[in-house]
Scaffold this motif. Structure first.
Motif, PDB file in Angstrom:
ATOM      1  N   SER A 731       0.806  -1.228   0.000  1.00  0.00           N
ATOM      2  CA  SER A 731       0.000   0.000   0.000  1.00  0.00           C
ATOM      3  C   SER A 731       0.832   1.268   0.000  1.00  0.00           C
ATOM      4  N   LYS A 732       2.017   1.229   0.601  1.00  0.00           N
ATOM      5  CA  LYS A 732       2.747   2.472   0.841  1.00  0.00           C
ATOM      6  C   LYS A 732       3.110   3.206  -0.445  1.00  0.00           C
ATOM      7  N   ASP A 733       3.450   2.461  -1.515  1.00  0.00           N
ATOM      8  CA  ASP A 733       3.818   3.124  -2.760  1.00  0.00           C
ATOM      9  C   ASP A 733       2.645   3.901  -3.348  1.00  0.00           C
ATOM     10  N   PHE A 734       1.446   3.325  -3.238  1.00  0.00           N
ATOM     11  CA  PHE A 734       0.264   4.005  -3.770  1.00  0.00           C
ATOM     12  C   PHE A 734      -0.130   5.198  -2.899  1.00  0.00           C
ATOM     13  N   ILE A 735       0.028   5.060  -1.589  1.00  0.00           N
ATOM     14  CA  ILE A 735      -0.279   6.176  -0.696  1.00  0.00           C
ATOM     15  C   ILE A 735       0.641   7.351  -0.998  1.00  0.00           C
ATOM     16  N   LYS A 736       1.912   7.045  -1.327  1.00  0.00           N
ATOM     17  CA  LYS A 736       2.848   8.100  -1.708  1.00  0.00           C
ATOM     18  C   LYS A 736       2.336   8.867  -2.934  1.00  0.00           C
ATOM     19  N   LEU A 737       1.784   8.122  -3.902  1.00  0.00           N
ATOM     20  CA  LEU A 737       1.247   8.767  -5.106  1.00  0.00           C
ATOM     21  C   LEU A 737       0.060   9.674  -4.767  1.00  0.00           C
ATOM     22  N   VAL A 738      -0.783   9.233  -3.848  1.00  0.00           N
ATOM     23  CA  VAL A 738      -1.935  10.050  -3.446  1.00  0.00           C
ATOM     24  C   VAL A 738      -1.456  11.314  -2.727  1.00  0.00           C
ATOM     25  N   VAL A 739      -0.423  11.179  -1.895  1.00  0.00           N
ATOM     26  CA  VAL A 739       0.133  12.352  -1.205  1.00  0.00           C
ATOM     27  C   VAL A 739       0.703  13.342  -2.216  1.00  0.00           C
ATOM     28  N   ILE A 740       1.399  12.829  -3.243  1.00  0.00           N
ATOM     29  CA  ILE A 740       1.910  13.711  -4.308  1.00  0.00           C
ATOM     30  C   ILE A 740       0.751  14.409  -5.017  1.00  0.00           C
ATOM     31  N   SER A 741      -0.329  13.657  -5.265  1.00  0.00           N
ATOM     32  CA  SER A 741      -1.524  14.243  -5.894  1.00  0.00           C
ATOM     33  C   SER A 741      -2.067  15.387  -5.051  1.00  0.00           C
ATOM     34  N   PHE A 742      -2.094  15.174  -3.744  1.00  0.00           N
ATOM     35  CA  PHE A 742      -2.590  16.202  -2.833  1.00  0.00           C
ATOM     36  C   PHE A 742      -1.711  17.451  -2.886  1.00  0.00           C
ATOM     37  N   ILE A 743      -0.401  17.256  -2.917  1.00  0.00           N
ATOM     38  CA  ILE A 743       0.537  18.390  -2.968  1.00  0.00           C
ATOM     39  C   ILE A 743       0.326  19.207  -4.242  1.00  0.00           C
ATOM     40  N   ILE A 744      -0.009  18.527  -5.335  1.00  0.00           N
ATOM     41  CA  ILE A 744      -0.244  19.219  -6.607  1.00  0.00           C
ATOM     42  C   ILE A 744      -1.608  19.896  -6.623  1.00  0.00           C
ATOM     43  N   ALA A 745      -2.644  19.167  -6.178  1.00  0.00           N
ATOM     44  CA  ALA A 745      -4.017  19.658  -6.327  1.00  0.00           C
ATOM     45  C   ALA A 745      -4.386  20.735  -5.318  1.00  0.00           C
ATOM     46  N   ALA A 746      -3.890  20.635  -4.078  1.00  0.00           N
ATOM     47  CA  ALA A 746      -4.315  21.555  -3.018  1.00  0.00           C
ATOM     48  C   ALA A 746      -4.090  23.020  -3.371  1.00  0.00           C
TER      49      ALA A 746
END
Length: 805
Positions: A731-746
């Motif tokens: 799971s951790k690799d995918f969670i990292k991608l979601v965190v990156i998405s958040f950094i971009i989208a926020a």
């Protein structure tokens, strides 16, 4: 050959039913959503385009800055249309419209209040395309006391469209109007919609030469090749040449204080989406929402295509040996690509068929949410099927291109030796797709929360008046004994107060004019304000509070020359401290400067919002005058239902032939923000769909990861790794991608929603927790999606994955 490819593709899809169903569901959901948004966007962009000369029709606007108060209007002075047609070579024809308020028609023994009534010039049909069923469009509105009606109105009053020569009595005017034309019902996609158009020639004021009064919606039909800039420039020059000739007008003194009155034009096709002025003929929308929903449609469709790519790639291990065997048997790569593209197009075709059926089934619900009346007609089908065919080909090829080229590139020796993992490429691209998916989803989540917070703020904001438990009885102007009705209603137990006035904080009736601080009126001592005629019970009924002074008193003769102003007016007039000694001067409507009247200020009411919260509060001057436009009734207690039949009984006793119509002030207030409420609901729906589709993408990638690391998981389990450890590892690799998405989208969402909030003069600032909740929510959704596949892989028997080792 093509038949063979299609047969093989169909067998392959049926063999992998689960994967096929997920692909079809994801694409169908994305396509159906995209179709609904396309219907919405096409409808919004089609307003007023039914007119044959739509691209040559312009509406006149007026911008006024007077006495420190700037306003923009969708109306012009009475003579402007005629003068423009005469003196501007670029103007081919001109016409005017005017809304008629509180018109009551007589039908048999009852009086019926009609709201879709207006006045129109005889040149109406020279400018607009309104198909006439019977009558002569050239002469239909030339004579006073004539009218044209729509098919629906003709059926309502005469049970037939054969209505030429028949008459309808208008109770307000005590006059009969002869029907001289019947037209088709006006299209819904029109910025104005009337069922009854009375002859403008009936109104004496319409023929006046007054250039400082603005009341008529004026439209110009320009000659081919005329630009908006040219027409605006010449129209303003014509207006200024007449406006400056007003008696007593001093151009230099007027302009010295920054005052101005200007006219320009707006293209007819821009009105619905790009115009938001006072005195619009209908409720307009905003082009911003068209851009937003168009972008959402493209993003959702893109996310669905990404899911298809990811899921096809995730199942590639199951197809690898097939590809290897085909290549060993001599199958060229291009045939493999064609086969995989055929599978992709077939899935897209089936998804498109399901999407069309789903969109058709969901259209009534979508109409209810969006406030539309969309339907799938023959005209819709004429462009829908070619568009769908193009979408199927484009989406099918784009969604299948990556899997097709990826799978067909497998080396047969590597595949058949079981060393597939060494040949896998493109992990970075797949990660990019996941980041893109969740960036869009997080952006929409933040946007939805901000919109709902702003709507909640609007609902809860102290507006300066109390709209709860206030019932508004309409059309009381037609009562000869409106005061008697008010007195009877006040006697009903539980009614705390009642007031007669059509000027309501939630209403549209406005009376702008100027007041002066000197007996000699000029631009330096003037204030452009709204004049509201009210009675002595108005403030208590509306729950308005005085900051100083007193209310009007019943029986106090001097109050007939008293006024109550709001705090904004007091500030703009420079009134400080005690205002009881202040004087204001006012020229009644239609009077000359010689008729100026002196008023004394008796009180200052606390500011209250009577326009949209998008606008700042503007000045208001209240005068004690009779105005029976509506009866507002303040009731005690939360349950207002028992009062309705009692009030209706009092109405029927005094006016048995008149329909009893009412509304509640809080509902009228909410109606003003219906566009934002619908936008918020649509945002919520589309955000949910985007998150669901993005979650399908994560699901596919989680399946891919688990499949690729199948043997690794088996070895780890043999060596004692726990289920939770394996789930965390996957799971951790995918969670990292979601965190990156958040950094971009926020930050992008923050900027976009901050820009949207700037459209409100009164707004709630964006809170940090909105962004935090969106980020945490995205991570939770992602983890819940991933963990289903991770847990399944973690509990699998390692012997199955290691038996060939």
């Amino acid at each position: 050959m093509l038949k063979s490819h299609l047969k093989i593709a169909a067998k392959s899809l049926l063999k992998n039913r689960n994967v096929t169903l997920i692909n079809i569901f994801g694409l169908a959901l994305g396509l159906a959503t995209c179709l609904l948004i396309i219907f919405y966007v096409v409808d919004e962009l089609s307003y007023d385009r039914f007119n044959t000369n739509a691209n040559r029709i312009y509406r006149v606007n007026t911008d006024i800055n007077f006495g420190g108060n700037a306003s923009s209007y969708a109306i012009g002075p009475p003579p402007l249309a005629t003068e423009a047609a005469k003196n501007i070579p670029e103007v081919e024809k001109a016409t005017r419209l005017l809304i008629a308020t509180e018109i009551r028609f007589k039908k048999g023994g009852e009086n019926i209040s009609e709201t879709k009534v207006g006045y129109a010039d005889s040149t109406l049909f020279d400018v607009f395309t309104l198909p006439m069923l019977s009558g002569n469009p050239k002469t239909a509105l030339k004579e006073p006391h004539t009218m044209i009606i729509t098919r629906q109105a003709a059926m309502k009053y005469f049970n037939s469209i054969d209505a030429i020569g028949k008459s309808i009595a208008i109770v307000n005017e005590n006059a009969d109007y002869k029907v001289t034309g019947v037209i088709e019902d006006m299209p819904k996609q029109s910025h104005f919609n009337f069922d009854y158009l009375l002859s403008m020639a009936t109104l004496e004021g319409s023929r006046g030469n007054v250039w400082n009064s603005f009341i008529y919606s004026t439209y110009l039909l320009a000659k081919p090749g005329t630009t908006q800039a040219t027409l605006s420039k010449k129209l303003d020059a014509l207006f200024q040449s007449h406006f400056e000739k007003q008696p007593g007008f001093n151009k230099d003194a007027f302009a010295k204080n920054g005052n101005y009155v200007r006219v320009d034009v707006t293209p007819l096709t821009d009105i619905h989406l790009l115009s938001n002025r006072q005195y619009e003929l209908g409720a307009n929308s905003s082009v911003t929402y068209v851009y937003i929903f168009s972008a959402i449609a493209l993003f959702i469709l893109l996310i669905a295509c990404i899911n298809f790519m990811n899921l096809s790639t995730a199942r590639s291990a199951n197809r690898a040996r097939e590809v290897g065997v085909r290549k060993v048997l001599g199958s060229p790569r291009k045939y493999l690509i064609i086969q995989f593209l055929a599978e992709s197009v077939m899935i897209t075709l089936v998804s498109a068929i399901i999407a069309v059926l789903a969109a058709w089934a969901l259209l009534p619900l979508f109409n209810q949410v969006a406030g539309k009346e969309l339907s799938i007609s023959l005209q819709t089908i004429s462009w829908l099927f070619p568009a769908l065919l193009l979408i199927v080909l484009v989406v099918g090829v784009l969604a299948g291109a990556y899997p097709a080229f990826y799978l067909s590139a497998f080396q047969p020796i590597t595949v058949l030796k079981g060393k597939l993992s060494a040949g896998f490429k493109g992990g970075g691209f797949r990660n990019f797709l996941v980041v893109l998916q969740f960036s869009v989803s997080i952006f929409l989540i933040i946007g939805t929360i901000v919109i709902y917070n702003q709507l909640h703020y609007i609902q809860q904001k102290d507006l300066g008046f109390d709209r709860s438990h206030v019932m508004v009885v309409k059309n009381t102007t037609g009562l000869t004994n409106a005061q008697t009705l008010k007195q009877q209603v006040q006697q009903i137990a539980g009614v705390s107060s009642a007031s007669l006035s059509g000027f309501l904080p939630t209403g549209s009736l406005r009376q702008p004019n100027s007041v002066f601080t000197s007996k000699v009126p000029n631009s330096r001592n003037s204030l452009f304000t709204e004049i509201w005629p009210v009675d002595e019970d108005y403030l208590p009924t509306m729950g308005m509070k005085l900051s100083q002074g007193r209310n009007f008193q019943k029986g106090n003769i001097t109050d007939s020359l008293g006024v109550i102003i709001n705090q904004t007016a007091a500030n703009m007039l420079g009134f400080t401290g005690d205002v009881s000694s202040k004087k204001l001067y006012y020229i009644p409507e239609g009077q000359t400067d010689n008729a100026i009247k002196e008023y004394h200020v008796i009180g200052v009411v606390k500011d209250f919002n009577f326009k949209s919260l998008r606008d700042n509060i503007t000045p208001v001057v209240m005068m004690l005058e009779n105005n029976s436009g509506a009866l507002s009734i303040k009731m005690e207690g939360a349950d207002v239902k028992p009062f309705i039949p009692k009030i209706e009984a009092a109405w029927n006793q005094l006016s048995p032939n008149q329909h009893f119509e009412y509304s509640f002030m809080d509902e009228d207030f909410n109606a003003a923000y219906r566009t934002e409420q619908r936008t918020g609901t649509l945002f919520l729906v589309f955000t949910s769909l985007a998150v669901i589709i993005a979650s399908l993408g994560l699901f596919s990638l989680a399946a891919y990861a688990a499949e690729q690391r199948n043997k690794e998981i088996g070895i780890r389990k043999v060596l004692g790794a726990s289920v939770s450890a394996i789930v965390g590892m996957l799971s951790k690799d995918f969670i990292k991608l979601v965190v990156i998405s958040f950094i971009i989208a926020a930050p992008l969402a923050w900027l976009a929603m901050h820009k949207w909030l700037e459209g409100f003069a009164y707004r709630q600032n964006m809170q940090w927790w909105v962004v935090a909740v969106s980020g945490v929510g995205a991570v939770v959704i992602a983890f819940a999606t991933i963990s289903t596949q991770s847990f399944k892989a973690a509990i699998a028997n390692p012997a199955k994955s290691l038996k060939s080792e």
